[in-house]
Write a protein that holds these residues in place. Structure first.
Motif, PDB file in Angstrom:
ATOM      1  N   LEU A   1       0.885  -1.278   0.001  1.00 62.25           N
ATOM      2  CA  LEU A   1       0.119  -0.017   0.014  1.00 62.25           C
ATOM      3  C   LEU A   1       0.902   1.378   0.145  1.00 62.25           C
ATOM      4  CD1 LEU A   1      -2.957   1.023   0.274  1.00 62.25           C
ATOM      5  CD2 LEU A   1      -2.502   0.956   2.762  1.00 62.25           C
ATOM      6  N   THR A   2       0.764   2.087  -0.763  1.00 62.31           N
ATOM      7  CA  THR A   2       1.235   3.400  -0.886  1.00 62.31           C
ATOM      8  C   THR A   2       0.622   4.450  -0.441  1.00 62.31           C
ATOM      9  OG1 THR A   2       2.423   2.569  -2.899  1.00 62.31           O
ATOM     10  CG2 THR A   2       2.430   5.019  -2.280  1.00 62.31           C
ATOM     11  N   LEU A   3       1.006   5.194   0.665  1.00 60.95           N
ATOM     12  CA  LEU A   3       0.130   5.971   1.270  1.00 60.95           C
ATOM     13  C   LEU A   3       0.906   7.497   1.129  1.00 60.95           C
ATOM     14  CD1 LEU A   3      -1.063   4.477   4.580  1.00 60.95           C
ATOM     15  CD2 LEU A   3      -2.354   5.082   2.463  1.00 60.95           C
ATOM     16  N   SER A   4       0.338   8.760   1.118  1.00 58.33           N
ATOM     17  CA  SER A   4       1.049   9.900   0.833  1.00 58.33           C
ATOM     18  C   SER A   4       0.968  10.393   2.335  1.00 58.33           C
ATOM     19  CB  SER A   4       0.041  11.019   0.225  1.00 58.33           C
ATOM     20  OG  SER A   4      -1.429  11.187   0.837  1.00 58.33           O
ATOM     21  N   SER A   5       1.713  11.350   2.705  1.00 60.32           N
ATOM     22  CA  SER A   5       1.674  12.083   3.878  1.00 60.32           C
ATOM     23  C   SER A   5       0.281  12.416   4.415  1.00 60.32           C
ATOM     24  CB  SER A   5       2.889  13.058   3.920  1.00 60.32           C
ATOM     25  OG  SER A   5       4.022  12.705   3.835  1.00 60.32           O
ATOM     26  N   GLU A   6      -0.414  13.199   3.348  1.00 57.61           N
ATOM     27  CA  GLU A   6      -1.566  13.556   4.039  1.00 57.61           C
ATOM     28  C   GLU A   6      -2.693  12.237   4.326  1.00 57.61           C
ATOM     29  OE1 GLU A   6      -4.768  15.682   4.715  1.00 57.61           O
ATOM     30  OE2 GLU A   6      -2.821  16.466   4.445  1.00 57.61           O
ATOM     31  N   HIS A   7      -2.498  11.192   3.565  1.00 57.77           N
ATOM     32  CA  HIS A   7      -3.238  10.044   3.842  1.00 57.77           C
ATOM     33  C   HIS A   7      -2.869   9.776   5.333  1.00 57.77           C
ATOM     34  CE1 HIS A   7      -3.736   9.225  -0.425  1.00 57.77           C
ATOM     35  NE2 HIS A   7      -4.922   9.422  -0.062  1.00 57.77           N
ATOM     36  N   ILE A   8      -1.718   9.713   5.668  1.00 57.92           N
ATOM     37  CA  ILE A   8      -1.036   9.193   6.945  1.00 57.92           C
ATOM     38  C   ILE A   8      -1.508  10.268   8.151  1.00 57.92           C
ATOM     39  CG2 ILE A   8       0.945   8.761   8.242  1.00 57.92           C
ATOM     40  CD1 ILE A   8       2.219   7.822   5.680  1.00 57.92           C
ATOM     41  N   ARG A   9      -1.441  11.523   7.697  1.00 59.00           N
ATOM     42  CA  ARG A   9      -2.075  12.631   8.704  1.00 59.00           C
ATOM     43  C   ARG A   9      -3.351  12.217   9.144  1.00 59.00           C
ATOM     44  NH1 ARG A   9       1.301  15.975   5.630  1.00 59.00           N
ATOM     45  NH2 ARG A   9       2.954  16.939   6.636  1.00 59.00           N
ATOM     46  N   ARG A  10      -4.317  12.063   8.096  1.00 54.65           N
ATOM     47  CA  ARG A  10      -5.856  11.621   8.203  1.00 54.65           C
ATOM     48  C   ARG A  10      -5.802  10.369   8.997  1.00 54.65           C
ATOM     49  NH1 ARG A  10      -8.199  12.437   2.091  1.00 54.65           N
ATOM     50  NH2 ARG A  10      -7.541  14.473   1.919  1.00 54.65           N
ATOM     51  N   ILE A  11      -5.123   9.401   8.875  1.00 55.90           N
ATOM     52  CA  ILE A  11      -5.303   8.029   9.876  1.00 55.90           C
ATOM     53  C   ILE A  11      -4.833   8.387  11.118  1.00 55.90           C
ATOM     54  CG2 ILE A  11      -4.177   5.719  10.038  1.00 55.90           C
ATOM     55  CD1 ILE A  11      -3.837   5.654   7.156  1.00 55.90           C
TER      56      ILE A  11
ATOM     57  N   GLU B   1      -0.195  14.491  15.587  1.00 52.48           N
ATOM     58  CA  GLU B   1       0.917  14.631  14.306  1.00 52.48           C
ATOM     59  C   GLU B   1       2.196  15.000  14.851  1.00 52.48           C
ATOM     60  OE1 GLU B   1       1.312  17.133  10.255  1.00 52.48           O
ATOM     61  OE2 GLU B   1      -0.711  16.634  10.863  1.00 52.48           O
TER      62      GLU B   1
END
Length: 129
Positions: free
Chosen positions: A89-99, A107
């Motif tokens: 799975l590839t996540l952007s920094s924004e995706h990780i921030r949301r998680i 954060e």
């Protein structure tokens, strides 16, 4: 449709070129600058015709051994990852921030720490390694 973007022959050519790029990576040359890499390949191309058949065979055998080892490793990794039900799975920094936000986490100041924080919140990492 994607089929209309290129011909089958063009697709096969792109696949072949991608495989050649993979060989460069397997050889550990994928981090070299393009000019050095191309220069090295040009030098090899110039020397290959002059090599004796025994040397060419030895070089090919070394390459075959590396490819065979990689194929074995790749099969073992796939088997292990399937048994562990791992998913790529590839996540952007924004995706990780949301998680992190959805898990009520704080954060981190450094964006490089985002994956570690997410794993910690998910219970996948328990120490500061």
């Amino acid at each position: 449709m994607a089929d209309e973007l290129h011909t089958r022959e063009q697709g096969l050519r792109v696949h072949h070129l991608a495989n050649l790029g993979g060989l460069v990576a397997i050889a550990g040359l994928d981090r070299e600058p393009p000019d050095l890499l191309l220069g090295g390949l040009l030098e090899l191309a110039a020397r290959l015709p002059d090599l004796p058949a025994t040397r060419r065979t030895a070089i090919a055998l070394a390459g075959r051994a590396k490819l065979d080892a990689r194929a074995t490793s790749k099969r073992a990794w796939k088997s292990w990852s399937r048994s562990k039900e791992l998913h790529s799975l590839t996540l952007s920094s924004e995706h990780i921030r949301r998680i992190i936000g959805a898990l009520n986490g704080d954060e981190p100041c450094n964006s490089a720490e985002l994956p570690r924080m997410m794993l910690r919140l998910l219970g996948g990492e328990t120490s500061d390694e």
